[in-house]
Scaffold this motif. Structure first.
Motif, mmCIF file in Angstrom:
data_model
loop_
_atom_site.group_PDB
_atom_site.id
_atom_site.type_symbol
_atom_site.label_atom_id
_atom_site.label_comp_id
_atom_site.label_asym_id
_atom_site.label_seq_id
_atom_site.Cartn_x
_atom_site.Cartn_y
_atom_site.Cartn_z
ATOM 1 N N VAL A 175 0.749 -1.302 0.304
ATOM 2 C CA VAL A 175 -0.150 0.284 -0.030
ATOM 3 C C VAL A 175 0.561 1.248 -0.333
ATOM 4 C CG1 VAL A 175 -1.374 1.497 1.064
ATOM 5 C CG2 VAL A 175 -1.770 -1.134 1.576
ATOM 6 N N LYS A 176 0.995 1.692 -1.163
ATOM 7 C CA LYS A 176 1.312 3.516 -0.682
ATOM 8 C C LYS A 176 0.806 4.346 -0.841
ATOM 9 C CE LYS A 176 5.199 5.820 -3.848
ATOM 10 N NZ LYS A 176 4.850 6.369 -4.929
ATOM 11 N N ARG A 177 0.396 5.538 -0.436
ATOM 12 C CA ARG A 177 -0.568 6.869 -0.266
ATOM 13 C C ARG A 177 -0.266 7.252 -2.094
ATOM 14 N NH1 ARG A 177 -2.166 8.971 3.761
ATOM 15 N NH2 ARG A 177 -0.693 8.374 5.460
ATOM 16 N N GLY A 178 -1.396 7.171 -2.236
ATOM 17 C CA GLY A 178 -1.860 8.524 -3.901
ATOM 18 C C GLY A 178 -1.935 7.603 -5.002
ATOM 19 N N MET A 179 -0.978 5.661 -4.734
ATOM 20 C CA MET A 179 -0.920 5.189 -5.850
ATOM 21 C C MET A 179 -2.759 4.165 -5.740
ATOM 22 S SD MET A 179 1.864 2.032 -6.473
ATOM 23 C CE MET A 179 1.389 0.933 -5.162
ATOM 24 N N ASN A 180 -2.652 3.619 -4.192
ATOM 25 C CA ASN A 180 -3.528 2.471 -3.644
ATOM 26 C C ASN A 180 -4.407 2.495 -2.810
ATOM 27 O OD1 ASN A 180 -1.643 1.143 -2.581
ATOM 28 N ND2 ASN A 180 -1.375 -0.555 -3.560
ATOM 29 N N GLU A 181 -4.639 3.502 -2.206
ATOM 30 C CA GLU A 181 -5.128 3.274 -0.867
ATOM 31 C C GLU A 181 -6.282 3.598 -0.756
ATOM 32 O OE1 GLU A 181 -3.524 6.109 -2.084
ATOM 33 O OE2 GLU A 181 -4.380 7.779 -0.545
ATOM 34 N N HIS A 182 -6.851 4.172 -2.178
ATOM 35 C CA HIS A 182 -8.564 3.290 -2.204
ATOM 36 C C HIS A 182 -8.368 2.038 -2.486
ATOM 37 C CE1 HIS A 182 -7.014 3.833 -6.395
ATOM 38 N NE2 HIS A 182 -7.489 3.143 -7.162
ATOM 39 N N SER A 183 -7.865 0.783 -2.990
ATOM 40 C CA SER A 183 -8.385 -0.158 -3.177
ATOM 41 C C SER A 183 -8.254 -1.140 -2.437
ATOM 42 C CB SER A 183 -7.237 -0.502 -3.909
ATOM 43 O OG SER A 183 -6.902 -0.377 -5.150
ATOM 44 N N ILE A 184 -7.689 -0.543 -1.062
ATOM 45 C CA ILE A 184 -6.878 -1.425 0.122
ATOM 46 C C ILE A 184 -8.963 -1.984 0.563
ATOM 47 C CG2 ILE A 184 -7.177 -1.671 3.049
ATOM 48 C CD1 ILE A 184 -5.452 0.970 1.946
ATOM 49 N N VAL A 185 -9.851 -1.515 0.643
ATOM 50 C CA VAL A 185 -10.959 -2.180 1.427
ATOM 51 C C VAL A 185 -11.524 -3.006 0.216
ATOM 52 C CG1 VAL A 185 -13.646 -1.633 2.156
ATOM 53 C CG2 VAL A 185 -11.623 -0.228 3.275
ATOM 54 N N PRO A 186 -12.352 -2.724 -0.920
ATOM 55 C CA PRO A 186 -12.544 -3.651 -2.157
ATOM 56 C C PRO A 186 -11.323 -4.854 -2.313
ATOM 57 C CG PRO A 186 -12.166 -1.004 -3.210
ATOM 58 C CD PRO A 186 -11.086 -0.667 -1.458
ATOM 59 N N MET A 187 -10.314 -4.939 -1.675
ATOM 60 C CA MET A 187 -9.199 -6.011 -1.676
ATOM 61 C C MET A 187 -9.837 -6.445 -0.768
ATOM 62 S SD MET A 187 -7.077 -6.025 -4.553
ATOM 63 C CE MET A 187 -5.128 -6.923 -3.583
ATOM 64 N N ALA A 188 -9.490 -6.224 0.243
ATOM 65 C CA ALA A 188 -10.426 -6.749 1.383
ATOM 66 C C ALA A 188 -11.644 -7.882 1.379
ATOM 67 C CB ALA A 188 -10.593 -5.902 2.652
ATOM 68 N N ARG A 189 -12.929 -6.188 0.649
ATOM 69 C CA ARG A 189 -14.024 -7.193 0.263
ATOM 70 C C ARG A 189 -13.801 -8.471 0.085
ATOM 71 N NH1 ARG A 189 -16.285 -2.605 -1.856
ATOM 72 N NH2 ARG A 189 -16.553 -1.056 -0.203
ATOM 73 N N TYR A 190 -12.993 -8.313 -1.200
ATOM 74 C CA TYR A 190 -12.995 -9.119 -2.177
ATOM 75 C C TYR A 190 -12.520 -10.739 -1.635
ATOM 76 C CZ TYR A 190 -11.610 -11.539 -6.352
ATOM 77 O OH TYR A 190 -11.783 -12.954 -7.348
ATOM 78 N N PHE A 191 -11.886 -10.816 -0.699
ATOM 79 C CA PHE A 191 -10.740 -11.853 -0.030
ATOM 80 C C PHE A 191 -11.739 -12.646 1.248
ATOM 81 C CE2 PHE A 191 -7.279 -10.690 -3.434
ATOM 82 C CZ PHE A 191 -7.378 -11.875 -4.045
#
Ligand code: SAM
Ligand code: SF4
Ligand code: SF4
Length: 343
Positions: A175-191
């Motif tokens: 996780v890198k700020r400005g790169m993919n922090e918006h993907s944290i919750v979708p990734m958690a939800r997916y797995f």
């Protein structure tokens, strides 16, 4: 068995036992992740290692045998991208034949992990697979890998690994700020609920080419808070002493996640890992500037006993605790690149 606290033969200057050897089998990669191998450095003009500069499989096997005498029990194969090294299965077979090695794992971007490849890796003796995936939407993921590989390609690789029957398949997300922090919750939800453990990794200042800065680090605590707001989490005990990922469990029974907070909550006190770079240099810390040239040492014709003595002395003098002592100045010191040492 997956323990890091059993007594081993070699203990370092801070009393830490050696247990894990991570081997980078190539410096080449089919991705150009912006935080690892940015194109402006690893572009067309970049000189990758030639085959003769890499350790051969026979040399790696020999090193593994000697390390096993010191107490190494777990081997992780990494890179660059380990699946671009041809006939990797042959190496896995050789390592699997070493008596005291009970766990061989692979870290991969999974773009080359077809069902057939996954099965052949499994039958060669690979125990576990960690797949790196930093986002679930193509726009973000393609911007990260910078070579246009789609998310589906990696998800297919994860399914192939799951079907091949490995002891575990985990998914790692840097996780890198400005790169993919918006993907944290979708990734958690997916797995969530899949049985596949997703592990979040703080962005680290490995090497000198990835333009690391402290503001780009999203801490493990921030990650847990943002997931917990939607899918409540509770902390759980580590599986064994020295486990790098802190474990969290979904309160609704949807499984667990791991958080590797190497920047905000360093774990040098239990660090049991030694790393062999693609060029055959041995590093006792991920953030080291210099490694011992084991490839040269071996090619001078040294005996197993001489190699063992050298490894023992390198480990016994080890005092590394970089992450516990990181400063603004240390971040700028020369360090080995991630694509050479493999994480
Ligand atoms: N190519 C393979 C892969 O990506 O899984 C193996 C090698 S890669 C260097 C190993 C792991 O290190 C990957 O999960 C990658 O995301 C992670 N990594 C690379 N650079 C990093 C950095 N600066 N901070 C944290 N993790 C990093
Ligand atoms: Fe390649 Fe892995 Fe680095 Fe990405 S993180 S560039 S896949 S070595
Ligand atoms: Fe081990 Fe070095 Fe990482 Fe500390 S900073 S945990 S010593 S690799």
């Amino acid at each position: 068995m997956d323990r890091n606290d059993a007594p081993t033969v070699a203990s370092d200057a801070l009393g830490r036992n050696i247990h894990d050897l991570r081997i980078s089998v190539t410096d080449r990669c089919n991705f150009r992740c912006v935080y690892c191998m940015p194109k402006e450095v690893f572009g067309r003009g970049y000189r990758f290692l030639q085959k003769k500069e890499l350790l051969s499989f026979e040399e790696i096997e020999r090193i593994v045998r000697v390390f096993a005498r010191l107490g190494v029990r777990k081997i992780r194969l990494t890179g660059g991208e380990p699946l671009v090294r041809s006939e990797l299965e042959l190496l896995i077979e050789k390592i699997a034949a070493v008596d005291s090695i009970h766990d061989i794992s692979l870290t991969t971007n999974a773009a080359l992990l077809s069902p057939k490849r996954a099965r052949s890796l499994r039958s060669a003796g690979l125990s576990r697979v960690n797949v790196s995936l930093d986002a679930l939407d193509d726009e973000t993921f393609k911007a990260v890998n910078d070579v246009g590989v789609s998310v589906q390609k990696v998800l297919d690789g994860i399914s192939a690994a799951a079907d091949a029957g490995f002891d575990s398949v985990k998914v790692n997300m840097v996780v890198k700020r400005g790169m993919n922090e918006h993907s944290i919750v979708p990734m958690a939800r997916y797995f969530h609920g899949t049985g596949q453990i997703l592990r979040f990794i703080e962005f680290m200042d490995v090497g000198n080419t990835n333009r690391w800065h402290n503001d780009a680090v999203i801490t493990g605590a921030e990650i847990v808070d943002s997931i917990s707001a939607e899918l409540p989490l509770e902390s759980i005990e580590p599986n064994y002493k020295g486990e790098v990922a802190q474990r969290w469990r979904y309160q609704d029974g949807g499984g667990e996640i791991g958080v590797i907070s190497s920047v905000s909550q360093p774990f040098c006190g239990d660090c049991s890992r030694v790393r062999l770079s693609a060029v055959g240099k041995l590093y006792t810390c991920l953030f080291a500037a210099n490694g011992f040239n084991l490839l040269e040492f071996i090619r001078e014709g040294k005996s197993d006993a001489e190699i063992e003595l050298k490894l023992r002395s390198l480990w016994s003098r080890r005092r590394d605790r970089y992450s516990e002592t990181r400063t603004v100045e240390s971040v700028l010191l020369p360090k080995v690149e991630m694509s050479h040492i493999g994480g």
